[in-house]
Design a protein around this motif. Structure first.
Motif, PDB file in Angstrom:
ATOM      1  N   TYR A  56    -111.551 -39.464 -15.676  1.00  0.00           N
ATOM      2  CA  TYR A  56    -112.255 -40.599 -15.069  1.00  0.00           C
ATOM      3  C   TYR A  56    -111.203 -41.622 -14.694  1.00  0.00           C
ATOM      4  O   TYR A  56    -110.381 -41.986 -15.542  1.00  0.00           O
ATOM      5  N   ASN A  57    -111.184 -42.050 -13.465  1.00  0.00           N
ATOM      6  CA  ASN A  57    -110.110 -42.938 -13.000  1.00  0.00           C
ATOM      7  C   ASN A  57    -108.724 -42.397 -13.372  1.00  0.00           C
ATOM      8  O   ASN A  57    -107.847 -43.142 -13.805  1.00  0.00           O
TER       9      ASN A  57
ATOM     10  N   CYS B 232    -110.626 -45.583 -19.955  1.00  0.00           N
ATOM     11  CA  CYS B 232    -110.660 -45.166 -18.542  1.00  0.00           C
ATOM     12  C   CYS B 232    -111.491 -46.094 -17.664  1.00  0.00           C
ATOM     13  O   CYS B 232    -111.470 -45.968 -16.441  1.00  0.00           O
ATOM     14  N   GLN B 233    -112.242 -47.000 -18.256  1.00  0.00           N
ATOM     15  CA  GLN B 233    -112.913 -48.035 -17.458  1.00  0.00           C
ATOM     16  C   GLN B 233    -111.833 -49.044 -17.078  1.00  0.00           C
ATOM     17  O   GLN B 233    -111.684 -50.089 -17.697  1.00  0.00           O
TER      18      GLN B 233
ATOM     19  N   ASP C 180    -115.768 -44.563 -11.685  1.00  0.00           N
ATOM     20  CA  ASP C 180    -114.774 -43.562 -11.323  1.00  0.00           C
ATOM     21  C   ASP C 180    -114.525 -43.421  -9.815  1.00  0.00           C
ATOM     22  O   ASP C 180    -114.786 -42.355  -9.246  1.00  0.00           O
TER      23      ASP C 180
END
Ligand code: THG
Length: 368
Positions: free
Chosen positions: A29-30, A59-60, A122
């Motif tokens: 994610y990202n 990952c945010q 994402d």
């Protein structure tokens, strides 16, 4: 096949701790590893809904817009009105492209007068914001800062977080935050998170302090039965939190994605996608994200999208995420359903490995 690891795939400051505590499956994610589940997903759900769960959601990633024009630029980029964005109060802020397609659904945080973070889903918003601001010649600097969220979620999250940072966290309202330094760890404490169980997100501002922060929370959570966890498929479907890219496709708009309530079309200022969104609202959607109640035995979570048809065999849309709900003891699904099959109560059929299964369309959030 196993997914290979290399420099293009990043690891959050909490990765080693969350793996050591039992996370076994993950996604990307990202361009960062996002742990998803332990070997016992039912226990993951139970800890989140009954006690407290600690999630590596590093990952945010944040897209930081800083400078005299920061608020003006963010207003232009967001389909939600951010003109009143206050320091200390976050807002869920859908971003659209010029055609009104939903390109991300971040949380926006104004961390000081001239600094705004988009805490992104994402897709590559760093490129997008840099391109738009470059064209406008705004006076801002746009970077991805060293900021990694750690989520503490569940009914005992408040007790856990208060034991570390103090009783003041109990007074923090939903989506309100405070920037602090705790024993040399710089972080933002925000009452938020991708579950409806209540809790906090701790936006760590120094990646070298990840394991120290993890250990502090873990020790405080032990009397409350803390367990490692992750954004939970079943819980987020039960309570409908949008997963951009899972519940949407590249053409979905915010109305189709069931987050139209967070779009402000009555504002004076222009923003990217405004014209297109006004026209879309006028025309009404041709398809919509809806809930599905799917008959039969528990289905496996996180499948690839499959077809939906109405009983006479014509196409009605496509499923997105599906999970068996521990709370409602039945299979719940999210599906992009074409008008007019989207009406609540419509009977459809879902493709499964062992044939078509009956399903009923419902509104979101589920009201069971
Ligand atoms: N927290 C942070 N960043 C994130 C997420 C998060 N980035 C990726 C992803 N999640 C973005 N998507 C969402 C979707 C829903 C919410 C937050 C981010 C959410 N919605 C609340 C609701 O629907 O009840 C409240 C919205 C509001 O009232 O403004 O929390 O989870 N940091």
């Amino acid at each position: 096949m196993q997914l290979a690891q290399g420099p293009r795939v990043r690891f959050s400051p909490f990765y080693r701790k969350s793996e050591a505590a039992g996370m076994q499956t993950a996604t990307v994610y990202n361009r960062m590893v996002l742990p998803l589940a332990t070997e016992d997903p039912e226990a993951d759900y139970e800890a989140l809904t009954q006690r407290v769960a600690l999630w590596d959601v590093g990952c945010q990633r944040q897209v930081q817009v800083q400078g005299p024009d920061a608020l003006k630029l963010c207003q232009y980029i967001s389909a939600r009105d951010l003109s009143q964005l206050k320091i200390g109060v976050a807002k869920y802020a859908p971003l659209c492209d010029h055609q009104g397609r939903l390109i991300n659904d971040p949380v926006a945080l104004r961390v000081d007068e001239d600094t705004i973070w988009f805490s992104i889903a994402d897709s590559d918003i760093l490129l997008w914001v840099r391109a738009i601001s470059g064209e406008r010649e705004d006076n801002v600097e746009i970077i991805e800062p060293d900021v990694s969220p750690l989520a503490v979620q569940g009914p005992r999250a408040t007790d856990t977080v208060a034991a570390v940072f103090g009783e003041w966290v109990r007074e923090l309202k939903f989506f309100h935050f405070k920037r602090i330094n705790h024993e040399g760890i710089p972080l933002v404490v925000c009452r938020s998170g991708w579950s409806k169980q209540g809790g906090f997100e701790l936006f760590l501002e120094d990646g070298n302090k990840g394991e120290q922060l993890w250990d502090l929370i873990w020790a405080a959570g032990e009397p409350h039965g803390i367990r490692v966890g992750a954004p939970n498929y079943a819980e987020r479907i039960e309570n409908f939190l949008l997963a951009w890219g899972s519940d949407t496709d590249p053409d979905s708009d915010p109305f189709e994605a069931a987050i139209g309530d967070y779009v402000d079309l009555g504002v004076e200022h222009d923003f990217v996608g405004k014209k297109a969104l006004l026209a879309k609202r006028e025309q009404g959607p041709t398809r919509e994200l809806k809930g599905l109640l799917i008959d039969g035995e528990p289905l496996n979570p996180n499948p690839q999208p499959v077809g939906l048809q109405n009983p006479n065999g014509s196409r009605a849309g496509e499923t997105r995420d599906i999970a068996h709900s521990p709370r409602y003891k039945q299979n719940l699904g999210l599906a992009i359903i074409e008008v007019p099959h989207n009406l609540p109560g419509t009977k459809l059929q879902v493709e499964t490995p062992n044939g078509w299964r009956p399903a009923t369309v419902t509104d979101l959030p589920f009201d069971l």
